[in-house]
Design an enzyme around this catalytic site. Structure first.
Site, PDB file in Angstrom:
ATOM      1  N   PHE A 128       0.854  -1.189   0.000  1.00  0.00           N
ATOM      2  CA  PHE A 128       0.000   0.000   0.000  1.00  0.00           C
ATOM      3  C   PHE A 128       0.897   1.249   0.000  1.00  0.00           C
ATOM      4  O   PHE A 128       1.825   1.344   0.815  1.00  0.00           O
ATOM      5  CB  PHE A 128      -0.928  -0.015   1.219  1.00  0.00           C
ATOM      6  CG  PHE A 128      -1.974   1.060   1.134  1.00  0.00           C
ATOM      7  CD1 PHE A 128      -3.045   0.927   0.262  1.00  0.00           C
ATOM      8  CD2 PHE A 128      -1.867   2.216   1.875  1.00  0.00           C
ATOM      9  CE1 PHE A 128      -3.993   1.922   0.141  1.00  0.00           C
ATOM     10  CE2 PHE A 128      -2.810   3.223   1.769  1.00  0.00           C
ATOM     11  CZ  PHE A 128      -3.876   3.077   0.895  1.00  0.00           C
ATOM     12  N   ASP A 200       1.289  -5.177   8.175  1.00  0.00           N
ATOM     13  CA  ASP A 200       0.077  -4.371   8.078  1.00  0.00           C
ATOM     14  C   ASP A 200      -1.061  -5.352   7.778  1.00  0.00           C
ATOM     15  O   ASP A 200      -1.071  -6.003   6.720  1.00  0.00           O
ATOM     16  CB  ASP A 200       0.243  -3.343   6.941  1.00  0.00           C
ATOM     17  CG  ASP A 200      -0.980  -2.450   6.780  1.00  0.00           C
ATOM     18  OD1 ASP A 200      -2.072  -2.820   7.239  1.00  0.00           O
ATOM     19  OD2 ASP A 200      -0.836  -1.367   6.159  1.00  0.00           O
ATOM     20  N   TYR A 225     -11.269   1.009  10.102  1.00  0.00           N
ATOM     21  CA  TYR A 225     -12.476   1.392   9.343  1.00  0.00           C
ATOM     22  C   TYR A 225     -12.850   0.444   8.221  1.00  0.00           C
ATOM     23  O   TYR A 225     -13.834   0.669   7.538  1.00  0.00           O
ATOM     24  CB  TYR A 225     -12.339   2.812   8.785  1.00  0.00           C
ATOM     25  CG  TYR A 225     -11.039   3.123   8.068  1.00  0.00           C
ATOM     26  CD1 TYR A 225     -10.808   2.666   6.781  1.00  0.00           C
ATOM     27  CD2 TYR A 225     -10.056   3.891   8.684  1.00  0.00           C
ATOM     28  CE1 TYR A 225      -9.627   2.961   6.122  1.00  0.00           C
ATOM     29  CE2 TYR A 225      -8.865   4.196   8.031  1.00  0.00           C
ATOM     30  CZ  TYR A 225      -8.656   3.730   6.755  1.00  0.00           C
ATOM     31  OH  TYR A 225      -7.487   4.023   6.115  1.00  0.00           O
ATOM     32  N   LYS A 226     -12.062  -0.603   8.016  1.00  0.00           N
ATOM     33  CA  LYS A 226     -12.390  -1.525   6.919  1.00  0.00           C
ATOM     34  C   LYS A 226     -13.337  -2.597   7.456  1.00  0.00           C
ATOM     35  O   LYS A 226     -14.417  -2.274   7.936  1.00  0.00           O
ATOM     36  CB  LYS A 226     -11.116  -2.104   6.328  1.00  0.00           C
ATOM     37  CG  LYS A 226     -10.215  -1.036   5.725  1.00  0.00           C
ATOM     38  CD  LYS A 226      -8.997  -1.646   5.095  1.00  0.00           C
ATOM     39  CE  LYS A 226      -8.039  -0.575   4.605  1.00  0.00           C
ATOM     40  NZ  LYS A 226      -8.586   0.262   3.527  1.00  0.00           N
ATOM     41  N   ARG A 374     -12.614  -4.142  -7.365  1.00  0.00           N
ATOM     42  CA  ARG A 374     -12.463  -4.803  -6.054  1.00  0.00           C
ATOM     43  C   ARG A 374     -13.830  -5.013  -5.405  1.00  0.00           C
ATOM     44  O   ARG A 374     -14.669  -4.101  -5.370  1.00  0.00           O
ATOM     45  CB  ARG A 374     -11.622  -3.954  -5.109  1.00  0.00           C
ATOM     46  CG  ARG A 374     -10.264  -3.535  -5.637  1.00  0.00           C
ATOM     47  CD  ARG A 374      -9.424  -2.903  -4.531  1.00  0.00           C
ATOM     48  NE  ARG A 374     -10.141  -1.900  -3.773  1.00  0.00           N
ATOM     49  CZ  ARG A 374      -9.754  -1.398  -2.616  1.00  0.00           C
ATOM     50  NH1 ARG A 374      -8.634  -1.841  -2.064  1.00  0.00           N
ATOM     51  NH2 ARG A 374     -10.449  -0.473  -1.990  1.00  0.00           N
TER      52      ARG A 374
HETATM   53  C1  PLP Z   1      -3.078  -1.621   3.693  1.00  0.00           C
HETATM   54  C2  PLP Z   1      -3.293  -0.216   4.127  1.00  0.00           C
HETATM   55  N1  PLP Z   1      -2.411   0.355   4.985  1.00  0.00           N
HETATM   56  C3  PLP Z   1      -2.561   1.634   5.394  1.00  0.00           C
HETATM   57  C4  PLP Z   1      -3.629   2.384   4.976  1.00  0.00           C
HETATM   58  C5  PLP Z   1      -3.740   3.819   5.437  1.00  0.00           C
HETATM   59  O1  PLP Z   1      -4.381   3.889   6.639  1.00  0.00           O
HETATM   60  P1  PLP Z   1      -4.526   5.286   7.427  1.00  0.00           P
HETATM   61  O2  PLP Z   1      -5.334   6.170   6.535  1.00  0.00           O
HETATM   62  O3  PLP Z   1      -5.261   4.897   8.683  1.00  0.00           O
HETATM   63  O4  PLP Z   1      -3.191   5.819   7.700  1.00  0.00           O
HETATM   64  C6  PLP Z   1      -4.585   1.828   4.119  1.00  0.00           C
HETATM   65  C7  PLP Z   1      -5.756   2.605   3.695  1.00  0.00           C
HETATM   66  O5  PLP Z   1      -6.618   2.172   2.974  1.00  0.00           O
HETATM   67  C8  PLP Z   1      -4.409   0.505   3.678  1.00  0.00           C
HETATM   68  O6  PLP Z   1      -5.263  -0.089   2.837  1.00  0.00           O
END
Ligand code: PLP
Length: 401
Positions: A128, A200, A225-226, A374
């Site tokens: 990501f 992560d 939030y997912k 997705r």
């Molecule tokens: C795998 C992954 N890591 C990190 C993040 C970013 O998270 P944050 O906005 O809480 O920093 C996301 C956001 O969608 C994500 O999908």
């Protein structure tokens, strides 16, 4: 044998989680929600709980409510509720800040535990972007003492882990393809080579089995939030294996990570345990919603939800193959059940346009360039018949395109 609507109805009738659908807001009439990997649906009792926190605790209680352990203790209490969904102990998880911020903290903590000579932070190019940006920021912050190496798509991550690697940082389930890394094998290989791991698990927490302690993971972060359903911008979480907590240090030494916050001491002393990985004040309102979402899991065996997600993603793959084989789609999510998270990605050269048309047809999905459509599945809300309907609508959209 071909899958038909009757088969999907039979699956719904046998679903042990069917009644949990009512624990979430229904959403728009007729819409099918397949975007839990972006934003989980709203738990039905979250608005009332939020209103009580706002009106009672804040409105009436005002600053007195800070004395209520429900506020100040929220990050650890909610962390403990999340722990059992990710194979952690209650005192190994804390919630607060965002995923990117927590990744910064834990990557810095991991690097600080390692010998100076190890210069490589190992990740992959398709990680990501925010995770890579955080690692790049650390490299710059530390005056290029470290180098970020990114494994290319298709290359063997295990083979890239050598004695130069200080920390391996990867996302367990890919945001683009939905494919899961072998968390245990990579963690094991990293440890063999003397490296630490920071995972992560944003796209797997609440969607699929993650056994952090079973795999010997050192550090992990993830979004609230997912699939966890904590709402837009929900606080994230951080996991630090218990035996590392006393030696790992948080670079963001804010007052909530102090050993005795309310002493207002001038000099910093880190708290024991996971509180050391906090920074500033708990996001009380946002945490109220995240807690409502985690309370949905109370009293159920999480593996029931993960099993249902495997069945949903599997049915979706089978239906796409059955109904859409002649329309130029490629399923890029692995078909092996243990190699995917809660998401199925199908690629199409006109994916952007098709996603838009499908959303207009009432199937909420998301698109990621260049061609990835997705679909993220939330086990409590979805019926198997919803997937039958969704694939039917996708067929209708592509036939017209
Ligand atoms: C795998 C992954 N890591 C990190 C993040 C970013 O998270 P944050 O906005 O809480 O920093 C996301 C956001 O969608 C994500 O999908």
């Amino acid at each position: 044998m071909a899958i038909d609507l009757e088969h999907c109805k039979d699956l719904d009738a046998a679903d042990p989680l069917a009644e949990f659908r009512d624990r979430f807001e229904a959403g728009e009439e007729g819409a099918i929600y397949l975007d839990a990997n972006s934003l989980g649906p709203l738990p039905a009792d979250a608005p009332a709980r939020l209103e009580a926190t706002v009106r009672e605790a804040w409105g009436r209680g005002r600053s007195r409510s800070w004395a209520n352990p429900r506020w100040i203790g929220a990050p650890a209490r909610i962390g403990a509720k999340l722990a059992r969904l990710i194979g952690a102990e209650d005192d190994e998880v804390i919630v607060g800040d965002g995923t990117s911020v927590n990744l910064f903290k834990l990557l810095m903590a991991a690097l600080a535990l390692q010998p100076e000579g190890r210069r490589v932070i190992l990740s992959e190019r398709d990680n990501f972007p925010s995770d890579l940006h955080i690692a790049q920021g650390i490299v710059a912050l530390r005056g290029h003492r470290y180098e970020l190496k990114m494994v290319e798509q298709g290359d063997d991550i295990l083979a890239a882990i050598n004695q130069e690697v200080s920390v391996v940082t990867l996302t367990h389930a890919s945001f683009r393809t939905g494919a899961c890394h072998d968390l245990k094998a990579i963690t094991h290989r990293a440890h063999q080579a003397g490296a630490l791991v920071v995972w992560d698990i944003s796209h797997s927490a609440g969607a699929t089995e993650v056994d952090l302690n079973g795999a010997g993971v050192d550090f992990a972060v993830g979004c609230g939030y997912k699939y966890l359903g904590g709402g837009p911008g929900a606080p994230a979480f951080a996991f630090v294996r218990r035996d590392l907590q006393a030696t790992a240090s948080n670079p963001l030494t804010g007052w909530m990570s102090h050993a005795d916050t309310m002493s207002f001491e001038t000099d910093y002393r880190p708290a024991d345990g996971m509180r050391r990985f906090l920074c500033g004040s708990p996001e009380v309102l946002a945490l109220t919603v995240l807690e409502a979402a985690l309370d949905v899991w109370e009293g159920i065996d999480p593996s029931l939800a993960f099993e249902k997600n495997r069945a949903l993603t599997g049915l979706f793959i089978d239906l796409v193959e059955q109904e859409l084989s002649s329309f130029g789609f490629t399923i890029i999510t692995p078909k092996e059940t243990d190699r995917r998270g809660g998401q199925v990605t199908i690629a199409h050269e006109r994916g952007a346009e098709l996603s838009e048309a499908l959303i207009k047809a009432g199937v909420l999905c998301s698109f990621r360039p260049p061609n990835a459509m997705r679909f993220g599945f939330q086990p409590f809300c979805l019926r198997f018949t919803d997937l039958w309907e969704a694939v039917g609508r996708l067929r209708g959209v592509v036939e017209k395109a």
